[in-house]
Write a protein that holds these residues in place. Sequence first.
Motif, short mmCIF file in Angstrom:
data_model
loop_
_atom_site.label_atom_id
_atom_site.label_comp_id
_atom_site.label_asym_id
_atom_site.label_seq_id
_atom_site.Cartn_x
_atom_site.Cartn_y
_atom_site.Cartn_z
N ALA A 8 0.83 -1.20 0.00
CA ALA A 8 0.00 0.00 0.00
C ALA A 8 0.87 1.25 0.00
O ALA A 8 0.59 2.22 -0.73
N ALA A 9 1.94 1.24 0.79
CA ALA A 9 2.85 2.39 0.83
C ALA A 9 3.54 2.59 -0.51
O ALA A 9 3.67 3.72 -1.00
N ALA A 10 3.96 1.51 -1.13
CA ALA A 10 4.60 1.60 -2.44
C ALA A 10 3.64 2.16 -3.48
O ALA A 10 4.02 2.99 -4.31
N ARG A 11 2.40 1.72 -3.41
CA ARG A 11 1.39 2.21 -4.36
C ARG A 11 1.18 3.72 -4.18
O ARG A 11 1.11 4.47 -5.14
N ARG A 12 1.09 4.15 -2.90
CA ARG A 12 0.94 5.58 -2.63
C ARG A 12 2.15 6.36 -3.14
O ARG A 12 1.99 7.44 -3.73
N ASN A 13 3.33 5.82 -2.93
CA ASN A 13 4.55 6.49 -3.39
C ASN A 13 4.55 6.64 -4.91
O ASN A 13 4.91 7.69 -5.44
N LEU A 43 3.72 -1.98 -15.14
CA LEU A 43 3.10 -3.19 -15.68
C LEU A 43 3.14 -4.33 -14.66
O LEU A 43 2.15 -5.03 -14.48
N LYS A 44 4.28 -4.48 -13.98
CA LYS A 44 4.40 -5.53 -12.95
C LYS A 44 3.35 -5.32 -11.86
O LYS A 44 2.72 -6.26 -11.40
N ARG A 45 3.18 -4.06 -11.43
CA ARG A 45 2.21 -3.75 -10.38
C ARG A 45 0.79 -4.05 -10.85
O ARG A 45 -0.03 -4.62 -10.12
N ALA A 46 0.49 -3.71 -12.09
CA ALA A 46 -0.84 -3.95 -12.63
C ALA A 46 -1.14 -5.44 -12.70
O ALA A 46 -2.25 -5.89 -12.37
#
Length: 51
Positions: A8-13, A43-46
């Motif tokens: 979640a923190a990485a996504r916010r960043n 792309l990896k995150r998606a």
Amino acid sequence: MATTKQRAAARRNVEHAQAAAKDQQTLKHLDRSTRSDLGKDELKRAVADAR
């Protein structure tokens, strides 16, 4: 393996960095390999979110 909080923190960043880059139009000034790496990370995150 990253914890839920870390993801979640990485996504916010990432979202914060993307918003700042959009305002500053940073991508125009980056070299091709850096832009490519940023796209691959997104792309990896998606793909991970789709699971």
